[in-house]
Design a protein around this motif. Structure first.
Motif, mmCIF file in Angstrom:
data_model
loop_
_atom_site.group_PDB
_atom_site.id
_atom_site.type_symbol
_atom_site.label_atom_id
_atom_site.label_comp_id
_atom_site.label_asym_id
_atom_site.label_seq_id
_atom_site.Cartn_x
_atom_site.Cartn_y
_atom_site.Cartn_z
ATOM 1 N N VAL A 8 1.058 -1.349 -0.042
ATOM 2 C CA VAL A 8 0.023 0.361 0.044
ATOM 3 C C VAL A 8 0.974 1.153 0.010
ATOM 4 N N ARG A 9 0.103 1.889 -1.170
ATOM 5 C CA ARG A 9 1.413 3.302 -1.009
ATOM 6 C C ARG A 9 0.675 4.211 -2.181
ATOM 7 N N ASP A 10 0.229 5.539 -1.133
ATOM 8 C CA ASP A 10 -0.562 6.912 -1.712
ATOM 9 C C ASP A 10 -1.966 5.774 -1.999
ATOM 10 N N GLU A 11 -2.448 5.536 -0.658
ATOM 11 C CA GLU A 11 -4.096 4.647 -0.984
ATOM 12 C C GLU A 11 -3.966 3.706 -2.357
ATOM 13 N N ARG A 12 -2.609 3.721 -3.091
ATOM 14 C CA ARG A 12 -3.548 3.100 -4.317
ATOM 15 C C ARG A 12 -2.090 1.201 -3.598
ATOM 16 N N ILE A 13 -2.754 -0.170 -4.647
ATOM 17 C CA ILE A 13 -1.842 -1.284 -3.571
ATOM 18 C C ILE A 13 -1.138 -1.804 -5.315
ATOM 19 N N LEU A 14 -0.563 -2.270 -5.309
ATOM 20 C CA LEU A 14 0.762 -3.327 -6.323
ATOM 21 C C LEU A 14 0.075 -4.370 -6.740
ATOM 22 N N GLY A 24 -2.900 -18.781 -14.153
ATOM 23 C CA GLY A 24 -3.412 -17.094 -14.431
ATOM 24 C C GLY A 24 -2.697 -15.864 -15.310
ATOM 25 N N SER A 25 -1.814 -16.372 -16.574
ATOM 26 C CA SER A 25 -1.401 -16.489 -17.043
ATOM 27 C C SER A 25 -1.755 -15.144 -17.945
ATOM 28 N N GLY A 26 -1.603 -13.982 -18.128
ATOM 29 C CA GLY A 26 -2.504 -12.483 -18.497
ATOM 30 C C GLY A 26 -3.476 -11.569 -17.647
ATOM 31 N N TRP A 27 -3.613 -12.191 -16.292
ATOM 32 C CA TRP A 27 -3.811 -11.379 -15.303
ATOM 33 C C TRP A 27 -3.338 -10.974 -14.310
ATOM 34 N N TRP A 28 -3.876 -9.254 -13.761
ATOM 35 C CA TRP A 28 -3.451 -9.483 -12.414
ATOM 36 C C TRP A 28 -3.863 -9.695 -11.700
ATOM 37 N N ALA A 29 -2.388 -9.457 -10.681
ATOM 38 C CA ALA A 29 -2.766 -10.281 -9.086
ATOM 39 C C ALA A 29 -1.673 -9.339 -8.349
ATOM 40 N N LEU A 30 -2.468 -9.929 -7.026
ATOM 41 C CA LEU A 30 -1.199 -9.150 -6.021
ATOM 42 C C LEU A 30 -0.125 -10.385 -6.068
ATOM 43 N N PRO A 31 0.443 -9.302 -6.126
ATOM 44 C CA PRO A 31 2.287 -10.440 -5.792
ATOM 45 C C PRO A 31 1.974 -11.129 -4.400
ATOM 46 N N SER A 32 2.422 -12.694 -4.357
ATOM 47 C CA SER A 32 2.037 -14.043 -3.547
ATOM 48 C C SER A 32 2.760 -15.202 -4.083
ATOM 49 N N GLY A 33 2.749 -15.692 -3.270
ATOM 50 C CA GLY A 33 3.495 -17.132 -3.650
ATOM 51 C C GLY A 33 3.337 -18.021 -2.161
ATOM 52 N N ARG A 34 3.441 -19.292 -2.507
ATOM 53 C CA ARG A 34 3.275 -20.635 -1.797
ATOM 54 C C ARG A 34 3.861 -20.680 -0.348
ATOM 55 N N ILE A 35 3.598 -21.059 0.712
ATOM 56 C CA ILE A 35 3.950 -21.389 2.187
ATOM 57 C C ILE A 35 5.268 -22.508 2.262
ATOM 58 N N VAL A 46 7.167 -12.186 3.674
ATOM 59 C CA VAL A 46 9.170 -11.430 4.212
ATOM 60 C C VAL A 46 9.806 -11.735 2.746
ATOM 61 N N ARG A 47 9.680 -13.059 3.067
ATOM 62 C CA ARG A 47 10.613 -13.159 1.496
ATOM 63 C C ARG A 47 10.081 -13.724 0.103
ATOM 64 N N GLU A 48 8.455 -14.221 0.215
ATOM 65 C CA GLU A 48 7.837 -13.698 -1.127
ATOM 66 C C GLU A 48 8.763 -12.005 -1.630
ATOM 67 N N LEU A 49 8.151 -10.986 -1.247
ATOM 68 C CA LEU A 49 8.715 -9.807 -1.274
ATOM 69 C C LEU A 49 9.737 -9.660 -1.754
ATOM 70 N N ASP A 50 10.866 -10.270 -0.831
ATOM 71 C CA ASP A 50 12.079 -9.797 -1.659
ATOM 72 C C ASP A 50 12.509 -10.455 -2.751
ATOM 73 N N LEU A 116 -7.237 -10.986 -11.221
ATOM 74 C CA LEU A 116 -7.668 -12.902 -10.213
ATOM 75 C C LEU A 116 -8.876 -12.741 -9.456
ATOM 76 N N PRO A 117 -9.976 -13.236 -9.493
ATOM 77 C CA PRO A 117 -10.917 -13.129 -8.726
ATOM 78 C C PRO A 117 -9.972 -13.574 -6.781
ATOM 79 N N TYR A 118 -8.930 -14.295 -7.024
ATOM 80 C CA TYR A 118 -8.886 -14.350 -6.008
ATOM 81 C C TYR A 118 -7.754 -13.483 -5.105
ATOM 82 N N THR A 119 -7.072 -12.965 -6.057
ATOM 83 C CA THR A 119 -6.735 -11.031 -5.736
ATOM 84 C C THR A 119 -7.817 -10.117 -5.543
#
Length: 140
Positions: A8-14, A24-35, A46-50, A116-119
């Motif tokens: 979250v930056r300036d009321e927007r999300i990445l 979901g190739s070709g779709w927008w999503a939040l940065p994400s990953g498997r645990i 923390v790991r996924e963002l890095d 993506l609906p998940y996002t």
């Protein structure tokens, strides 16, 4: 189990544009990953963002946003833990170009049509303050 991250930056999300041979190739999503096995959800965030964006985030800056147990019509059930992050070091950079083709900052109330609906569900939980949802599952 997944982590989905609302930077979250300036009321927007990445958002990230998924690419390559992934769901979901070709779709927008939040940065994400498997645990990973033997990894807690905050450490995974923390790991996924890095790994994905080259960002350094302190665990104390990862804030719970909601959990969704989604049953999409076109894939297996997913359990996603959403977290908001408002403080980090670095500038988001695509570090995995084989699975990410672009980045964009958007208002959480104005997501691209091909999000993506998940996002969308984690963003909705974040905006409404709801802690949990189970989209796609039949009511009993």
């Amino acid at each position: 189990m997944d982590v989905l991250l609302l930077l979250v930056r300036d009321e927007r999300i990445l958002l990230t544009l998924r690419a390559g041979d992934i769901y979901g190739s070709g779709w927008w999503a939040l940065p994400s990953g498997r645990i990973e096995p033997n990894e807690d959800v905050v450490s995974a965030a923390v790991r996924e963002l890095d790994e994905e964006l080259g960002l350094t985030v302190a665990a104390r800056d990862v804030t719970f946003a909601g959990v969704t147990h989604a049953l999409p019509p076109d894939s297996e059930a997913r359990l996603g833990f959403g977290f908001a992050v408002r403080r980090w070091q670095g500038e988001p950079t695509i570090r995995e170009p084989d699975v990410c083709a672009g980045l964009c900052w958007r208002s959480p109330t104005d997501l691209p049509d091909r999000t993506l609906p998940y996002t969308r569900e984690i963003v909705r939980l974040h905006l409404t303050g709801e802690a949990f949802s189970r989209p796609g599952w039949p009511d009993r």
